[in-house]
Design a protein around this motif. Structure first.
Motif, PDB file in Angstrom:
ATOM      1  N   UNK A   1      -3.568  11.762  -3.899  1.00 22.23           N
ATOM      2  CA  UNK A   1      -3.786  10.435  -3.321  1.00 22.23           C
ATOM      3  C   UNK A   1      -5.226   9.981  -3.555  1.00 22.23           C
ATOM      4  N   UNK A   2      -5.383   8.670  -3.672  1.00 24.35           N
ATOM      5  CA  UNK A   2      -6.728   8.101  -3.780  1.00 24.35           C
ATOM      6  C   UNK A   2      -7.293   7.917  -2.365  1.00 24.35           C
ATOM      7  N   UNK A   3      -8.603   7.682  -2.291  1.00 22.06           N
ATOM      8  CA  UNK A   3      -9.230   7.413  -0.991  1.00 22.06           C
ATOM      9  C   UNK A   3      -8.607   6.186  -0.339  1.00 22.06           C
ATOM     10  N   UNK A   4      -8.291   5.196  -1.150  1.00 27.01           N
ATOM     11  CA  UNK A   4      -7.682   3.963  -0.647  1.00 27.01           C
ATOM     12  C   UNK A   4      -6.306   4.242  -0.029  1.00 27.01           C
ATOM     13  N   UNK A   5      -5.542   5.088  -0.668  1.00 25.69           N
ATOM     14  CA  UNK A   5      -4.216   5.430  -0.140  1.00 25.69           C
ATOM     15  C   UNK A   5      -4.330   6.199   1.177  1.00 25.69           C
TER      16      UNK A   5
ATOM     17  N   UNK B   1      -2.882   5.034   4.786  1.00 27.46           N
ATOM     18  CA  UNK B   1      -2.030   5.886   5.620  1.00 27.46           C
ATOM     19  C   UNK B   1      -2.603   6.033   7.028  1.00 27.46           C
ATOM     20  N   UNK B   2      -3.897   6.206   7.108  1.00 27.19           N
ATOM     21  CA  UNK B   2      -4.541   6.325   8.422  1.00 27.19           C
ATOM     22  C   UNK B   2      -4.394   5.031   9.215  1.00 27.19           C
ATOM     23  N   UNK B   3      -4.521   3.903   8.531  1.00 30.07           N
ATOM     24  CA  UNK B   3      -4.353   2.606   9.189  1.00 30.07           C
ATOM     25  C   UNK B   3      -2.928   2.461   9.707  1.00 30.07           C
TER      26      UNK B   3
ATOM     27  N   UNK C   1       1.008  23.147  13.412  1.00 29.49           N
ATOM     28  CA  UNK C   1      -0.323  22.782  12.986  1.00 29.49           C
ATOM     29  C   UNK C   1      -0.239  22.056  11.647  1.00 29.49           C
ATOM     30  N   UNK C   2      -0.907  20.934  11.576  1.00 30.51           N
ATOM     31  CA  UNK C   2      -0.875  20.143  10.351  1.00 30.51           C
ATOM     32  C   UNK C   2      -1.962  20.616   9.388  1.00 30.51           C
ATOM     33  N   UNK C   3      -1.677  20.556   8.088  1.00 30.17           N
ATOM     34  CA  UNK C   3      -2.712  20.922   7.114  1.00 30.17           C
ATOM     35  C   UNK C   3      -3.830  19.889   7.133  1.00 30.17           C
ATOM     36  N   UNK C   4      -5.029  20.283   6.710  1.00 23.71           N
ATOM     37  CA  UNK C   4      -6.151  19.334   6.675  1.00 23.71           C
ATOM     38  C   UNK C   4      -5.847  18.151   5.753  1.00 23.71           C
ATOM     39  N   UNK C   5      -6.399  17.021   6.107  1.00 23.20           N
ATOM     40  CA  UNK C   5      -6.158  15.794   5.334  1.00 23.20           C
ATOM     41  C   UNK C   5      -6.567  15.959   3.870  1.00 23.20           C
ATOM     42  N   UNK C   6      -7.655  16.672   3.625  1.00 25.51           N
ATOM     43  CA  UNK C   6      -8.099  16.865   2.235  1.00 25.51           C
ATOM     44  C   UNK C   6      -7.081  17.654   1.420  1.00 25.51           C
ATOM     45  N   UNK C   7      -6.430  18.628   2.057  1.00 29.74           N
ATOM     46  CA  UNK C   7      -5.414  19.421   1.359  1.00 29.74           C
ATOM     47  C   UNK C   7      -4.207  18.551   1.011  1.00 29.74           C
ATOM     48  N   UNK C   8      -3.813  17.703   1.938  1.00 32.20           N
ATOM     49  CA  UNK C   8      -2.687  16.793   1.690  1.00 32.20           C
ATOM     50  C   UNK C   8      -3.049  15.809   0.587  1.00 32.20           C
ATOM     51  N   UNK C   9      -4.264  15.270   0.670  1.00 27.75           N
ATOM     52  CA  UNK C   9      -4.730  14.319  -0.340  1.00 27.75           C
ATOM     53  C   UNK C   9      -4.680  14.947  -1.729  1.00 27.75           C
TER      54      UNK C   9
END
Length: 83
Positions: A14-18, A22-24, A1-9
């Motif tokens: 990481x900035x919102x742009x980064x 990454x999602x792109x 199970x992967x951690x939530x994106x907000x936790x990784x951010x």
């Protein structure tokens, strides 16, 4: 199970742009891999049909095998490029 994106951010600061970048990248990788897998499936079906039809055209069958192997290598390169 992967951690939530907000936790990784937050953990990686990481900035919102980064995160968007990454999602792109992930989307592009998925799309490229799906395209390669579809091509492999199409080529393998065509080869199987030739073989089941009794084709004895060794150069054409060999070329089809090489094409499939090259696509598999491309798929592996796509996987490796995003790890």
């Amino acid at each position: 199970m992967q951690p939530p994106a907000d936790a990784i951010k937050a953990y990686l600061n990481l900035t919102d742009s980064q995160v968007t970048s990454l999602r792109t990248l992930q989307t592009n990788q998925r799309n490229a891999m799906q395209t390669a897998m579809n091509e492999i499936g199409t080529k393998e079906r065509a080869l199987r049909e030739r073989l089941q039809a009794g084709s004895t055209d060794a150069p054409a069958l060999g070329a089809a095998l090489i094409e499939i192997e090259n696509l598999r290598k491309r798929l592996q390169t796509l996987r490796d490029g995003f790890e």
